[in-house]
Design a protein around this motif. Structure first.
Motif, PDB file in Angstrom:
ATOM      1  N   UNK A   1       0.814  -1.216   0.000  1.00  0.00           N
ATOM      2  CA  UNK A   1       0.000   0.000   0.000  1.00  0.00           C
ATOM      3  C   UNK A   1       0.851   1.271   0.000  1.00  0.00           C
ATOM      4  N   UNK A   2       2.154   1.131   0.007  1.00  0.00           N
ATOM      5  CA  UNK A   2       3.042   2.295  -0.010  1.00  0.00           C
ATOM      6  C   UNK A   2       3.132   2.929  -1.384  1.00  0.00           C
ATOM      7  N   UNK A   3       3.530   4.190  -1.407  1.00  0.00           N
ATOM      8  CA  UNK A   3       3.725   4.880  -2.687  1.00  0.00           C
ATOM      9  C   UNK A   3       4.999   4.408  -3.382  1.00  0.00           C
ATOM     10  N   UNK A   4       5.943   3.916  -2.583  1.00  0.00           N
ATOM     11  CA  UNK A   4       7.221   3.439  -3.120  1.00  0.00           C
ATOM     12  C   UNK A   4       7.505   2.031  -2.595  1.00  0.00           C
ATOM     13  N   UNK A   5       8.180   1.232  -3.444  1.00  0.00           N
ATOM     14  CA  UNK A   5       8.550  -0.129  -3.084  1.00  0.00           C
ATOM     15  C   UNK A   5      10.047  -0.182  -2.801  1.00  0.00           C
ATOM     16  N   UNK A   6      10.400  -0.776  -1.672  1.00  0.00           N
ATOM     17  CA  UNK A   6      11.797  -0.988  -1.291  1.00  0.00           C
ATOM     18  C   UNK A   6      11.992  -2.487  -1.078  1.00  0.00           C
TER      19      UNK A   6
END
Length: 329
Positions: free
Chosen positions: A80-85
């Motif tokens: 659900x994050x705006x960025x993937x790490x």
């Protein structure tokens, strides 16, 4: 939520707590941690569940074993994050890792943020700043001028570092590309995803800081030499072709070098098989008939000596020479 941190988990019981603790104790806290248990047969699944009970930022997926790519896919599907790490389960991140990405996103509104890493060889730490030459902010124009000339592989054999860890990707770019990578790919799976993401990005930021801890065990690598799928290169290039316009810039020429180099490594690995030479030779010669390989090898032009030798050996079917090289390297 800014970040979804995805950690594939498989047979990493020895290192998992160190990995998870390094994430949960980050000074920057606007993130969720997705632990993907890829059917791990050790105590890793229980460790994942214990963390989920202790911290509501932790989500756990238990799935049948399907490999690293499938685990990352499972994670991104619920992110659900705006960025993937991405962080590997036997690695760790240093304090300030997520903050560095957050700063780049806040200050420059980038699509991809990158840092470098340290090699941790059984406690011996060595900085490996492979991005030092690329430090700074790149808008689309600067990307095209300074990164695209070696996004895949330039004439000197240089290419933009394509590790999927050590980077934060805007989810709207990363998700579709990652879901396009074939689950069966076990070598070069990073570049199949990262290179298209860099191409699709409108801007990136590269920090000259080593903030990712990569555990490196040369003894383990030597003992566990494998033969990789001869057709895995084709699967990786198909992902790149789906998102990267190879008719733009000099990407067609770069792709020939990338394919030839990657296919040579796959051919080299075949001599790790415990089979007769004539059987291995037959399989390699059959793979060499694949149009995408034939075309790349015939059109590969490079100033890099190793790549030129690889191309020569493949073009003239000098498999005995590749076998010797595999033995002495």
């Amino acid at each position: 939520m800014l970040f979804s941190v995805i950690v594939p988990v498989y047979k990493v019981e020895k290192y998992l707590k160190c990995c998870v603790d390094s994430i949960l104790t980050q000074s920057f806290s606007d993130f969720e941690l997705i632990l993907v248990d890829d059917g791990s047969p050790d105590n890793s699944p229980q460790i994942c569940d214990d963390y989920a009970k202790q911290d509501n930022r932790v989500k756990v997926i238990h799935k049948q074993n399907g490999g690293l790519v499938s685990a990352r896919k499972a994670g991104v599907k619920i992110a659900s994050g705006d960025f993937i790490v991405n962080v590997d389960g036997d690695d760790y991140i240093k304090q300030g890792y997520l903050q560095e990405f957050a700063n780049a996103i806040k200050e420059h509104n980038v699509d991809v943020a990158c840092v470098s890493y340290v090699e941790d060889c059984e406690g011996a730490i060595k900085e490996n700043n492979d991005l030092a030459d690329f430090e700074g902010f790149y808008d689309r124009e600067k990307l095209e001028k300074q990164i695209f000339p070696f996004l895949l592989k330039n004439k000197n054999g240089k290419s933009f570092p394509s590790t999927i860890c050590m980077k934060a990707f805007r989810k709207t770019i990363f998700e579709n590309v990652q879901l396009s990578v074939d689950d069966s790919i076990v070598m070069g799976e990073d570049y199949a995803c990262v290179k298209p993401c860099i191409y699709l990005a409108n801007s990136i930021f590269v920090a000259n800081k080593c903030l990712y801890g990569y555990r490196f065990n040369p003894k383990s690598i030597t003992k566990n030499k494998k033969a990789f799928d001869l057709y895995g290169v084709k699967k990786r290039i198909e992902v790149i072709e789906k998102y990267v316009d190879l008719n733009a810039f000099d990407f067609k020429e770069q792709s020939y070098r990338l394919i030839t180099h990657s296919f040579f490594n796959a051919v080299l690995s075949q001599f790790n098989r415990r089979e007769k030479y004539k059987v291995i030779k037959k399989d390699i010669k059959e793979a060499l008939k694949t149009p995408i390989y034939k075309n790349a090898i015939n059109n590969c032009k490079s100033k890099d000596k190793q790549l030129r030798l690889a191309c020569f050996a493949l073009k003239h079917r000098l498999l005995w020479l590749i076998k010797i090289y595999n033995k002495i390297r």
